[in-house]
Each structure stands twice: as structure tokens, then as C-alpha cells.
Enzyme design. Structure first.
Site, PDB file in Angstrom:
ATOM      1  N   HIS A  27     -20.458   5.424  26.905  1.00 44.63           N
ATOM      2  CA  HIS A  27     -19.549   6.242  27.705  1.00 44.63           C
ATOM      3  C   HIS A  27     -18.632   7.020  26.763  1.00 44.63           C
ATOM      4  CE1 HIS A  27     -20.798   2.764  30.103  1.00 44.63           C
ATOM      5  NE2 HIS A  27     -20.713   3.564  31.147  1.00 44.63           N
ATOM      6  N   ASP A 154      -8.786   6.198  36.196  1.00 44.56           N
ATOM      7  CA  ASP A 154      -8.766   6.261  37.657  1.00 44.56           C
ATOM      8  C   ASP A 154      -9.434   5.035  38.275  1.00 44.56           C
ATOM      9  OD1 ASP A 154      -7.755   9.098  38.479  1.00 44.56           O
ATOM     10  OD2 ASP A 154      -9.150   9.497  36.844  1.00 44.56           O
ATOM     11  N   ASN A 184      -7.869  11.920  34.593  1.00 40.10           N
ATOM     12  CA  ASN A 184      -8.858  13.000  34.540  1.00 40.10           C
ATOM     13  C   ASN A 184      -9.474  13.318  35.899  1.00 40.10           C
ATOM     14  OD1 ASN A 184     -11.034  11.110  34.953  1.00 40.10           O
ATOM     15  ND2 ASN A 184     -10.943  10.594  32.768  1.00 40.10           N
ATOM     16  N   HIS A 258     -18.951  11.078  32.478  1.00 39.50           N
ATOM     17  CA  HIS A 258     -18.482   9.690  32.361  1.00 39.50           C
ATOM     18  C   HIS A 258     -19.289   8.893  31.347  1.00 39.50           C
ATOM     19  CE1 HIS A 258     -17.130   5.676  33.620  1.00 39.50           C
ATOM     20  NE2 HIS A 258     -18.412   5.343  33.634  1.00 39.50           N
ATOM     21  N   ARG A 350      -3.302 -33.896  44.756  1.00 34.58           N
ATOM     22  CA  ARG A 350      -2.364 -32.808  44.448  1.00 34.58           C
ATOM     23  C   ARG A 350      -0.975 -33.379  44.152  1.00 34.58           C
ATOM     24  NH1 ARG A 350      -0.006 -30.044  49.902  1.00 34.58           N
ATOM     25  NH2 ARG A 350      -0.239 -31.821  51.293  1.00 34.58           N
ATOM     26  N   GLU A 404      -3.602 -13.856  43.881  1.00 32.32           N
ATOM     27  CA  GLU A 404      -4.441 -14.813  43.150  1.00 32.32           C
ATOM     28  C   GLU A 404      -5.189 -14.160  41.994  1.00 32.32           C
ATOM     29  OE1 GLU A 404      -4.140 -16.170  47.467  1.00 32.32           O
ATOM     30  OE2 GLU A 404      -4.638 -14.287  46.436  1.00 32.32           O
ATOM     31  N   HIS A 466     -10.648 -21.820  55.307  1.00 30.28           N
ATOM     32  CA  HIS A 466      -9.878 -22.388  54.208  1.00 30.28           C
ATOM     33  C   HIS A 466     -10.553 -23.617  53.577  1.00 30.28           C
ATOM     34  CE1 HIS A 466      -6.876 -19.657  55.591  1.00 30.28           C
ATOM     35  NE2 HIS A 466      -5.932 -20.124  54.804  1.00 30.28           N
TER      36      HIS A 466
END
Length: 655
Positions: A27, A154, A184, A258, A350, A404, A466
């Protein structure tokens, strides 16, 4: 004849297009467009020293738009880093070289972080800037006072993680963070207005940044903007209006600029348009010497820093922090384990994680924690970890908000910066949000600890959205990732010790929401979890079956063992808190632990994927083969057949 700015910038353009053309891939659009900005940054503002890529107080340069890797390879080569030779540039993107297709920090010295997945670089840079401010608060300007510079395109700013990173940085007022936006207005498909109308300056300003627009090919504006950016009281973004594929007769300013080789005709046109008449890979001596000279512009700052460092009263602690030393962590964990066994309590893992963290964070000042708005659920905040804020950069706890992905990337940045051992928490199901950053951490081999609570259907009423049934298996599939799923308070402490000692990759600690029974009832100084799997409870009757379990299902395995023993069927229970560590053990240990040819059953409140290696295709599995449901967890375990009765029934068939 004096070497002018355009000659130096054109050296970047020429090396970049020659490398891509020879490789027939790559690139070159970004290096052609950002050469002017990069030249001025690296020769006048970036605090670096080619003699020592690891200087602790260097500025960090992050090429977030990592596809434009020839930009950084050209810069490293031209400024005198020995990690990128002219031959390395000739061998761009070739096997075993130091110039891979996207920058890899573990391959090329001078590359601060692996980039390529768009948006990851800018999010990682936020963590680097956070680390700089934290260590500055701890050690002062004499040892820590540097900036983090980012080149983003971008595409980086379209990726969702960029929004998480930008808003977090603005909230934290990271005034040592400067983003140079390669504005650009082009992506692969064409003009950005095909898919996006965002005014990026207004977006950054809304998030608390200072912004400035410049012509990215106007040297006077570039100098002025870089001076301005360094004197803001908030993070700064400079929108550099550039032409992608600068100089290309037909491709400049188009989506086709690109990537990919431009072809001999287009390359010849670039040479003519920018006034570069030299042969491929040839940089005239006077231009090369100008780059070496200007590339060393900050060497005296390094020498001055070394003098301050040699006299600093905090030198020993500074060295310890950068080395990531843990002190006598074994003693801390042993004492905690003994107290857990003597206490005899049953708690969620936990909660046990929070308990051992209280001891570890007292002992290891480099540990900086956090949570994605779930501090009370993840139990990651301890008494000694005050919040990190612009008013208290010495704080050791980050309120990441519901970010996250950005959180995981920022932790990568902290670890890469060095001086911090980052950990943070969220629910295991949200590993899906942060996975791209977790993967990069594994690829780079960084010590980052991801605390993932609510690790199964055991979280109950919140339901299948969940309940992470496939996540443990998917994380185990990731190379260089340790996944821990401890069974009780003792194993949780042991797993934390192992995660902290793992300096060459990240760890995930999967923890329960629900209370679990204590299964380690006798104290041992030895860390039994260190081998990944071990015989927790040998059979008493004639051994007929081996039950392997992890986490909250170990107590189910123990209950099944008791029922089977009562029926005269001897059952061995193996706890497997870390499959990855078990994989590293000698085959003889694996075979001995798993009972040789005895039939095996694995018990885990997740999918079977990955377990066949240990139980065989004919082995039994008690777990999930679907998504969960919304109900109290006790009802869910019964509904999905993850019970001691189910284990017993299966064992009777297999034994």
C-alpha cells in the site's frame, strides 16, 4: 547544493513505491501522501534516538493505518535504525524479513505496536498515553515526560473502536497524545462520501479534543500545526489534508491509489512529477546524510535524560517497574491460599478474585486495574487502587466506561509502553466486543490480564444474550492465550499468580457469578494449577472412569464421584483450570493424570469444542450444545442436564 525538505520527503516516496513495486503488493498511497508530514515530525519533533529504540522516555510513534507500513520502514531506515536496511526494503513483504506487510513490533525494532486492523493503533496509543501520564505522576518529569504520536486514516476513524478511544482520551485529557489524521477522503471503494459524511474535527472536538486543519503538503502549515499540537491542555488532532498516491499521474486521489503495485508507467510518472530521477532503491548520499543528521536531532535529549536517570533517587523502582518484576508473589499467594482454606467459605470465584487482588495490588504497585462499567460485578477494584483521573494520574484504577474494545486495546498500549501490568474486567460474553484487541495482544505476546466474570449459564436470569456458552472454547482456540477457569478460592489465587507470571502473552480469567463450593480443602504450598490439570480427588473404589471438570462444574464432578463410589464405581476427578498449561506438560504426565485408557467424561457449562483431544471421540461430555435461557441458575443447570446425576448416568454407560 543544500538538501531541501522536498528531497527528504521524496526519499520516503521513492523507497516506498520501489518496495511495493518490487513486491508486487502493498500500500503505497499513504506513504506518498503523508511523506511531508512524516518528514517534519521525525526530523524536528519526534523525541527518539536511532541508537536506542528502547529508550524509556522516547516519544511513541504509532502508525495506526498500518497498511501504509512502508512509511515507517522508510523512516526507520533513513533516520539510521539498524533494524531496517536497504536490503530489508528491497525484500518488503518477503518471508523472514524485517519489513512485513503490516508493522509488527516483535519483528522490527522501532515499531512500537503491531497495527493493520484499522482503529487498533489509535486505541492502543491511548493506553500508551495513559501509561506515560501514570508513570510521570509516579516518577516525575526527570524520568518520564514524552508524547504519543499517531498517524491515522479515514478507515481508522470509521472503525467503531476509534470512537471508544477518542472519547476515553478526551475524558482523561491526555494532552500528550497527538493524532495526525491523514485526511485524504479516500478508502478502497473510492471517495469517503460513498459511506461517510462525518466532520472528523467536530467529532473530536465534541469528545474533548483540540483540533486544527492544515494542508498536509504545505511545510509551513505542518511546522505550525506540530508546534501548536504540543502546547494543548487536551489531546490534539491535526487533520492533514493530503492527496493519496501523491504524484501518481492517473491514480492520485482515487480509491485505486490505496494499494497494490501501480505499475511501471505510473511509477515513472511519479518520478517525473516529484522530480526524482534516481534509480530504484537509490537515495543520493547528500539526502541520505541529511536524513541521518536530522534523524539524530533528539540524541542530546537522550544524553541529558541518561544523566538525570543515573542520579535519580527513584532509579531502582523505575527499573523494577519497567522490568515488570513481581517481587515475592509466591509468598503472597501462599499466605492467601492458606487463609482461604482455613476460612472454609464458599463464594463465587469473582469474589475470590477480588479477595486475592486485594493482596496482589498491595504487593505489586505496577498493577493498574479497571472495568468496563462493571466494577462491582467484576470485583476488580481494590482498596489501594484509587481512580486514575486527570486530577490524579497516580491512580491505579480506570473507569473505562462501556468501552470493552477500547479497554482491551488500551491495556495492550499500557503493556507495550512498559511500567504497568494492566488488568481489567467485563462479562465473558463481551469478549466478543474486545476480541480483536485481545488477539493483537496475543500476537504481540504482551502481559495483559482480562478478567471475564459471569462465565456461563450460571449467571442466570439475564438470559442467553449474556450467557457465554462458546466463549471459553473460542478463547482457547486463540494462539498464545492462556484461559483460566478456576474452581474455587484456592485455584483462583493460583491462576492469578500464573497469569501475572506469564510475561509473553495475555491471560483470560473466567469467573463465576454464582457461589461455588470449596474443593481444595487442604493447603499446599505448591501451585497445583501450574500444570494446567491435576488429580484433585483420586478414586477410592476400583477405578473405572475419569471425570475432568473446570470452574463451577468441579463441584458437580465431586458430587458425581461420591455417588459413583457409593455404587462401587471408582471415579477420578481431574480439575483442569488451564488447558493451555496442561498442553505444555510431558505426554507422560498428561496420560498419567487422565488415567491412561480409562474412559473419560468432561464437565463444563460450555460447548464441547476442544474437549475431544482429552476425552476422545467416544468420551462423554456434560455441558451445552445450545444457547441458554433466562431463569435462576439452579433451574438452568437442571434444564440443560449439567448435574451430578447426568454425570453418574453417563459414567455408568461408559465404565
Amino acid at each position: 547544493m543544500a538538501v531541501e525538505h522536498k528531497d527528504m520527503a521524496n526519499a520516503i516516496r521513492a523507497l516506498s513505491m520501489d518496495a511495493v513495486e518490487q513486491a508486487k503488493s502493498g500500500h503505497v498511497g499513504l506513504p506518498l501522501g503523508m511523506a511531508d508530514v512524516a518528514t517534519i515530525l521525525w526530523t524536528h519533533y519526534l523525541k527518539h534516538d536511532p541508537r536506542d529504540p528502547n529508550w524509556a522516555d522516547r516519544d511513541r510513534f504509532v502508525l495506526s493505518a498500518g497498511h501504509g507500513s512502508m512509511l515507517i520502514y522508510s523512516l526507520l531506515h533513513l533516520t539510521g535504525y539498524d533494524s531496517v536496511s536497504r536490503d530489508d526494503i528491497r525484500n518488503f513483504r518477503q518471508l523472514g524479513g524485517s519489513t512485513p506487510g503490516h508493522p509488527e513490533n516483535f519483528v522490527t525494532k522501532g515499531v512500537e505496536t503491531t497495527t493493520g486492523p484499522l482503529g487498533q493503533g489509535i486505541a492502543t496509543a491511548v493506553g500508551m498515553a495513559m501509561a506515560e501520564r501514570h508513570l510521570n505522576a509516579r516518577f516525575g518529569d526527570e524520568l518520564v515526560d514524552h508524547k504519543t504520536w499517531v498517524v491515522a486514516g479515514d478507515g481508522c476513524l470509521m472503525e467503531g473502536v476509534s470512537q471508544e478511544a477518542i472519547t476515553l482520551a478526551g475524558h482523561l485529557k491526555l494532552n500528550k497524545l497527538i493524532v495526525l489524521f491523514d485526511d485524504n477522503s479516500v478508502t478502497i471503494d473510492g471517495s469517503t462520501d460513498l459511506s461517510d459524511d462525518t466532520d472528523q474535527c467536530k467529532r473530536f472536538e465534541a469528545a474533548g479534543w483540540a483540533t486544527k486543519r492544515i494542508d498536509g503538503h504545505n511545510t509551513e502549515e505542518i511546522y505550525e500545526a506540530l508546534e501548536w499540537a504540543q502546547n494543548q491542555d487536551k489531546p490534539a488532532m491535526v487533520a492533514c489534508k493530503t492527496i493519496i498516491g501523491y504524484g501518481a499521474p492517473k491514480l492520485a486521489g482515487t480509491g485505486k491509489a490505496h494499494g497494490g503495485p501501480y505499475g511501471a508507467e505510473e511509477v515513472a510518472g511519479i518520478r517525473e512529477n516529484i522530480g526524482w530521477s534516481h534509480e530504484p532503491f537509490d537515495v543520493p548520499e547528500d539526502i541520505e546524510q541529511a536524513w541521518k543528521r536530522e534523524g539524530a536531532h533528539a540524541a542530546h535529549l537522550h544524553d541529558e535524560w541518561k544523566t538525570r536517570y543515573s542520579k535519580a533517587s527513584a532509579k531502582a523502582d523505575f527499573d523494577k517497574a519497567l522490568a515488570g518484576e513481581l517481587g515475592d508473589i509466591e509468598a503472597v499467594v501462599r499466605a492467601h491460599k492458606k487463609a482461604v482454606v482455613e476460612g472454609g467459605e464458599d463464594k463465587a470465584t469473582r469474589q475470590w478474585s477480588g479477595a486475592v487482588l486485594e493482596e496482589l495490588t498491595k504487593s505489586i504497585p505496577e498493577m493498574v486495574g479497571g472495568s468496563a462499567d462493571l466494577s462491582g460485578s467484576n470485583n476488580t477494584k481494590t482498596k489501594v487502587t484509587e481512580p486514575m483521573t486527570p486530577a490524579n494520574w497516580g491512580g491505579r484504577y480506570v473507569h473505562y466506561g462501556i468501552r470493552e474494545h477500547g479497554m482491551a486495546a488500551a491495556m495492550n498500549g499500557m503493556a507495550l509502553h512498559k511500567g504497568i501490568i494492566p488488568y481489567s474486567g467485563t462479562f465473558l460474553v463481551f469478549a466478543d466486543y474486545s476480541r480483536a484487541a485481545i488477539r493483537l495482544g496475543a500476537l504481540m505476546g504482551e502481559r495483559v490480564i482480562h478478567v471475564m466474570t459471569h462465565d456461563s449459564i450460571g449467571l442466570g436470569e439475564d438470559g442467553p444474550t449474556h450467557q457465554p456458552v462458546e466463549h471459553v472454547a473460542s478463547l482457547r482456540a486463540m494462539p498464545n492465550m492462556q484461559v483460566f477457569r478456576p474452581a474455587d478460592g484456592v485455584e483462583t489465587a493460583e491462576c492469578w499468580e500464573l497469569a501475572l507470571k506469564q510475561t509473553n502473552g495475555p491471560s483470560t480469567i473466567a469467573l463465576t457469578r454464582q457461589k461455588v463450593a470449596s474443593v481444595r480443602k487442604t493447603h499446599t504450598d505448591e501451585n497445583l494449577s501450574a500444570k494446567g490439570g491435576y488429580v484433585l480427588s483420586p478414586a477410592k473404589a476400583d477405578e473405572k472412569i475419569v471425570i475432568i471438570a473446570t470452574g463451577s462444574e468441579v463441584e458437580i464432578a465431586m458430587a458425581a464421584q461420591a455417588d459413583l463410589e457409593a455404587k462401587g464405581i471408582g471415579a477420578r476427578v481431574v480439575s483442569m483450570p488451564c488447558v493451555e498449561l496442561f498442553e505444555t506438560q510431558p505426554a507422560s504426565y498428561q496420560r498419567e493424570t487422565l488415567g491412561g485408557d480409562l474412559p473419560k467424561i468432561a464437565v463444563e457449562a460450555g460447548v464441547r469444542f476442544g474437549w475431544d483431544r482429552w476425552i476422545g471421540f467416544d468420551g462423554g461430555f456434560v455441558g451445552m450444545d445450545s444457547f441458554g435461557a433466562s431463569a435462576p441458575y439452579q433451574d438452568l443447570y437442571k434444564k440443560f442436564g449439567i448435574t451430578s446425576e447426568a454425570v453418574v448416568a453417563l459414567a455408568e454407560k461408559l465404565a
